[in-house]
Design a protein around this motif. Structure first.
Motif: not given
Length: 111
Positions: A95, A98, A100, A103, A106
């Motif tokens: 990721l 990021p 948030e 996210a 997840r």
């Protein structure tokens, strides 16, 4: 206000990372990076939630990145922060920047 953790200038060797058992979240960035500072609360919130709901242990390594830093180059890190989830030293997913906690959550759920 969340405490912003410091990125370690002493990165492990790639072979050490590849040999890590279980789940590891590598977080590449720098202490002075605005994107890294902005992402810190979301990452902290997701890690706290994961720790409260998961029986497995998640190792979290903050690695200072930049030109000439071999670990970041070996993972082809281009932007900060980049979070890379590893299972037994193998990349599961990543990721980039990021904003948030959802996210990050997840990403962690894939472990």
């Amino acid at each position: 206000m969340h405490d912003i953790p410091s990125y370690s200038p002493q990165a492990p060797e790639r072979a050490e990372v590849d040999a890590l058992p279980g789940l590891t979240l590598l977080q590449f960035g720098t202490d002075w990076c605005g994107h890294c500072q902005a992402a810190a609360p979301a990452v902290a919130e997701a890690l706290q939630a994961a720790a409260a709901t998961s029986a497995s242990v998640l190792r979290h390594l903050l690695v200072e990145d930049g030109p000439g830093r071999p670990l970041g180059r070996s993972f082809r890190v281009k932007l900060w922060p980049t979070l890379i989830l590893l299972r037994d030293g193998q990349e599961v997913d990543r990721l980039v920047r990021p904003t948030e906690a959802a996210a990050v959550a997840r990403l962690l759920a894939q472990g």
